[in-house]
Design an enzyme around this catalytic site. Structure first.
Site, PDB file in Angstrom:
ATOM      1  N   CYS A   1      40.842-102.362  29.345  1.00  0.00           N
ATOM      2  CA  CYS A   1      40.683-100.864  29.510  1.00  0.00           C
ATOM      3  C   CYS A   1      41.669-100.021  29.047  1.00  0.00           C
ATOM      4  O   CYS A   1      42.194-100.201  27.950  1.00  0.00           O
ATOM      5  CB  CYS A   1      40.175-100.335  30.931  1.00  0.00           C
ATOM      6  SG  CYS A   1      38.929 -98.890  30.474  1.00  0.00           S
TER       7      CYS A   1
ATOM      8  N   HIS B   1      35.568-103.571  31.925  1.00  0.00           N
ATOM      9  CA  HIS B   1      35.941-104.233  33.055  1.00  0.00           C
ATOM     10  C   HIS B   1      35.477-105.776  33.478  1.00  0.00           C
ATOM     11  O   HIS B   1      34.634-105.861  34.304  1.00  0.00           O
ATOM     12  CB  HIS B   1      35.917-103.591  34.205  1.00  0.00           C
ATOM     13  CG  HIS B   1      36.930-102.210  33.833  1.00  0.00           C
ATOM     14  ND1 HIS B   1      38.015-102.149  34.383  1.00  0.00           N
ATOM     15  CD2 HIS B   1      36.612-101.130  33.423  1.00  0.00           C
ATOM     16  CE1 HIS B   1      38.707-101.007  34.117  1.00  0.00           C
ATOM     17  NE2 HIS B   1      37.841-100.352  33.397  1.00  0.00           N
TER      18      HIS B   1
ATOM     19  N   GLU C   1      36.524-108.189  35.196  1.00  0.00           N
ATOM     20  CA  GLU C   1      36.779-108.562  36.369  1.00  0.00           C
ATOM     21  C   GLU C   1      35.749-108.345  37.572  1.00  0.00           C
ATOM     22  O   GLU C   1      35.704-109.034  38.647  1.00  0.00           O
ATOM     23  CB  GLU C   1      38.126-107.748  37.041  1.00  0.00           C
ATOM     24  CG  GLU C   1      38.018-106.171  37.396  1.00  0.00           C
ATOM     25  CD  GLU C   1      38.348-105.438  36.087  1.00  0.00           C
ATOM     26  OE1 GLU C   1      38.150-106.004  34.870  1.00  0.00           O
ATOM     27  OE2 GLU C   1      38.727-104.122  36.335  1.00  0.00           O
TER      28      GLU C   1
HETATM   29  N1  GLN Z   1      42.318 -93.659  31.428  1.00  0.00           N
HETATM   30  C1  GLN Z   1      41.589 -94.490  30.472  1.00  0.00           C
HETATM   31  C2  GLN Z   1      40.438 -93.686  30.182  1.00  0.00           C
HETATM   32  O1  GLN Z   1      39.709 -93.137  30.761  1.00  0.00           O
HETATM   33  C3  GLN Z   1      41.194 -95.820  30.856  1.00  0.00           C
HETATM   34  C4  GLN Z   1      40.468 -95.903  32.050  1.00  0.00           C
HETATM   35  C5  GLN Z   1      40.584 -97.502  32.790  1.00  0.00           C
HETATM   36  O2  GLN Z   1      41.508 -98.170  32.265  1.00  0.00           O
HETATM   37  N2  GLN Z   1      39.441 -97.806  33.218  1.00  0.00           N
HETATM   38  O3  GLN Z   1      39.743 -94.062  29.131  1.00  0.00           O
END
Ligand code: GLN
Length: 574
Positions: free
Chosen positions: A398, A524, A526
C-alpha cells in the site's frame, strides 16, 4: 425493527438451535481473550462445527478506522470493508469463519442505531433507555451471527475488563441471553491472570475478585482460562474451584507459550472443547488437529534464519503491523526458516544514523508496510532505493507501493520533487494522487477505498508467479492511487505493471524489472495469510530473501552480526 419498551427482545431460540459461548476478561487487559476465542474457534471447527466469532468493543467510536495505531494497534479489514479491531485478524488466522461488518460490535454502532431509530420515531413515543433498547440491540447483533449458514456455535468476545463502566450494557445483554435460554445453549469463559511474585508464588486473589465482579453483573463463569507464566498446580486448581465456584474441570491453565499457534493444542490437551461440547449436548467428533501439530513442528524444527527489515511509521508499537508480522512468520515457517523481524524507524534512517544502516544492510529482505501521513517518508524512500540498487528483495504494501513509485520517479525518471499529493499537495509531479471521487471528502470514517477488489495479474509477473492465477481478490484500505499520467514513462524506464483493477483503470501492483524480487501492491495481502495457508506473496518474498542471503554469504559479504548494537524491536512475532 426495534422494540417498544413493553416488548423486550427475547433471545430464546430466535433463529435456530445455535449455541453461544461468551468470553470475558478479568484482572487486566491484554490477557489474550482474542487468542482464547480464536483458539476455541479452531478447536470447535476441528471437531466439525461451524463457528462464528464476534468482538465487542465497548468504545464509542463506530469502528476502528479513525483510531490512531499507537492507541489501538492494527486496523483489520474484512472483505466487505469493515475497519475493525485486530482481534478479528486472530479469528481469521485461527478459523475459517468468514468475517464481515457483523463480526464487530462497538458501543458507537449500538447507540448510533438506537438514536437513529429514535429520530425516525420507531419507538412509538416510548422512553428510550439503556435497558431494554440498548441491550436489545446488542442481543440482536450477537444473535444475527447465528443466522449465517452452517454456523453451529457463536463465540462472543467482550473487550475490556469486567468492572469497566463501558462494559455494563454488554454484560447485561449477555446475562439476559443466558437467562432466556436453557443451560445447554450458553457457556461462559472468563480469562484471568494469576500473577507470579518474586518468590515464584502464583496468586489467585485477583482472579477471585474479578469473578466476583462478573457475578455482580449476574454472570457465573463456567470456565476459567488462567494466564500465568507456568502450568497451574493441583493446589491452585483446588483453590480456584473453591473460591471462584468453578468446577475443577473448568479451570484451564494457559501458561506462556513460545508460539501462539500452540494455544489450540494446549487447550485441547486440557479438554476445553470437549467439555464445552458436552455442556452443549453436542456430539464429540474426532478432532482434526494434524495441521496445527505440523505447523508447530516445522516452527520448532526450523534451523535456518531469515532476517527481514520492516521500515514502517508505527514500528514503536508492537501491534501496529500485527497481520504483516504474522504473515511473514507463516511464510518463514512454511519454508522451514525462523523469522528474525527487525523493525526500523524510518526517521532514524533519514538521519543517516550509521548503526541503523549497518543493521539494515544485515537484513535479507526489506518490507515497507502501510501507513498514513508524511513523517518518515524520506527514510522509506532511502530504504527502497537501497533495496532496488543493491538487488535486495523488497515488498511494498500500500504505502510501500507509493514509496516504490515515488523513488523510481525521482531517481530513475529524474522527475525532481515527484511525490504523492498526500505528502505534498502542490508537487510538480503528483505520481501518486487522489481519484476525483476522493477529492473534497471531509468525513474521515469509512470513506477510503475499502474491502475486497479483484486484480488482474500480468502473466509471468512476480505476483502472477506467486499466486499462479490471473484474477485475484485482495482487500484495500487507502485513499491515494498511482497516477495513470506517469505510467507509460515509468514502465518504459523499468517499473513494470504487474496487475490492474478488473476494469483496467487503476494500477494494483508493480515490480522492478531486472531485480530478483521487488514487488509493490496497492492492497493488503497480510489480512488473508493463515499459518496453515501462508500467503503466496509473503511466501515468495521470504523465498527470495533466503536466496539472497545464500548468495550474499557465498560472495563473502559480511555475515549477519550476531549481537545487535542496540536494543530494538526484533524477534519472531508469534
Ligand atoms: N496513505 C496511503 C493512502 O491513503 C496509503 C494507505 C495505506 O498504506 N493503507 O492511500
Amino acid at each position: 425493527m426495534p422494540n417498544t419498551d413493553t416488548q423486550a427482545y427475547n433471545t430464546h431460540n430466535p433463529h435456530k438451535a445455535c449455541k453461544y459461548v461468551f468470553v470475558t476478561g478479568g484482572v487486566c487487559s491484554s490477557l489474550g481473550k482474542g487468542l482464547t476465542a480464536a483458539s476455541l474457534g479452531s478447536l470447535l471447527e476441528s471437531r466439525g462445527y461451524g463457528v462464528q466469532i464476534v468482538k465487542i468493543d465497548p468504545y464509542l467510536n463506530v469502528d476502528a478506522g479513525t483510531m490512531n495505531p499507537y492507541q489501538h494497534g492494527e486496523v483489520y479489514v474484512t472483505d466487505d470493508g469493515a475497519e475493525t479491531d485486530l482481534d478479528l485478524g486472530n479469528y481469521a488466522r485461527f478459523t475459517s469463519a468468514e468475517l464481515s461488518k457483523k463480526n464487530s460490535i462497538t458501543t458507537g454502532q449500538v447507540y448510533f442505531e438506537v438514536i437513529e431509530s429514535e429520530r425516525q420515531g420507531r419507538y412509538l413515543g416510548g422512553t428510550v433507555q439503556v435497558v431494554p433498547h440498548i441491550t436489545d440491540t446488542i442481543k440482536k447483533r450477537i444473535m444475527r451471527l447465528s443466522q449465517q449458514q452452517g454456523v453451529d456455535i457463536v463465540i462472543t468476545e467482550v473487550g475490556g475488563t469486567v468492572g469497566d463502566i463501558e462494559s455494563v450494557p454488554f454484560l447485561e445483554a449477555i446475562r439476559q441471553i443466558i437467562h432466556e435460554n436453557d443451560s445447554d445453549v450458553t457457556c461462559t469463559i472468563h480469562v484471568t491472570l494469576l500473577p507470579q511474585l518474586a518468590n515464584n508464588e502464583l496468586k489467585t486473589k485477583p482472579t477471585q475478585h474479578s469473578v466476583r465482579d462478573l457475578r455482580v453483573a449476574g454472570i457465573r463463569p463456567e470456565f476459567l482460562i488462567c494466564r500465568s507464566p507456568v502450568l497451574l498446580s493441583q493446589e491452585h486448581r483446588s483453590k480456584l474451584e473453591l473460591l471462584s465456584d468453578v468446577t475443577r474441570e473448568g479451570v484451564i491453565s494457559s501458561y506462556d507459550v513460545d508460539n501462539i499457534y500452540e494455544l489450540p493444542l494446549l487447550y485441547s490437551e486440557q479438554g476445553l472443547e470437549t467439555k464445552i461440547l458436552k455442556k452443549f449436548n453436542l456430539a464429540i467428533r474426532e478432532p482434526k488437529l494434524q495441521p496445527w501439530h505440523d505447523y508447530i513442528n516445522s516452527a520448532r524444527k526450523a534451523k535456518k534464519t531469515v532476517r527481514i527489515a520492516m521500515v514502517g511509521k508505527y514500528v514503536q508499537l508492537e501491534d501496529a503491523y500485527k497481520s504483516v508480522d504474522e504473515a511473514l512468520s507463516h511464510a518463514a515457517t512454511k519454508l522451514n526458516a525462523q523469522l528474525q523481524l527487525v523493525k526500523f524507524d524510518p526517521e532514524l534512517l533519514e538521519q543517516q544514523q550509521e548503526d541503523e544502516w549497518e543493521q539494515l544492510r544485515a537484513c535479507d529482505g526489506v518490507l515497507i508496510p502501510g501507513g498514513f501521513g508524511t513523517r518518515g517518508v524520506y527514510g522509506m524512500l532511502l530504504s527502497a532505493e537501497y533495496a532496488r540498487t543493491q538487488h535486495i528483495p523488497f515488498f511494498g504494501i500500500c504505502l510501500g507501493l507509493h514509496i516504490m513509485v515515488i523513488e523510481y520517479s525521482r531517481n530513475v525518471l529524474n522527475l525532481r520533487g515527484a511525490d504523492s499529493t498526500e505528502f505534498k499537495l502542490e508537487t510538480k509531479h503528483p505520481v501518486i494522487c487522489l481519484l476525483s471521487e476522493q477529492e473534497g471528502i471531509a468525513n474521515l470514517g469509512g470513506t477510503m477505498r475499502l474491502g475486497a477488489n479483484d486484480s488482474v495479474l500480468v502473466k509471468d509477473s512476480k505476483p502472477y508467479l506467486a499466486y499462479q492465477q490471473e484474477v485475484i481478490s485482495e482487500r484495500h484500505r487507502h485513499r491515494y492511487e498511482v497516477s495513470n499520467k506517469y505510467l507509460t514513462d515509468l514502465v518504459n524506464a523499468g517499473l513494470m505493471i504487474a496487475g490492474k483493477t478488473a476494469d483496467g483503470s487503476l494500477v494494483e501492483s508493480m515490480q522492478w524489472s531486472g531485480h530478483p524480487w521487488g514487488v509493490g501492491v496497492q492492497f493488503h495481502p497480510e489480512f488473508k495469510s493463515r499459518p496453515i495457508y501462508p500467503h503466496p506473496l509473503f511466501r515468495d518474498f521470504i523465498k527470495y530473501s533466503l536466496d539472497s542471503k545464500a548468495k550474499r554469504h557465498k560472495s563473502s559479504a559480511p555475515p549477519h552480526p550476531t549481537t545487535e548494537k542496540k536494543p530494538r524491536k526484533s524477534g519472531t512475532s508469534s
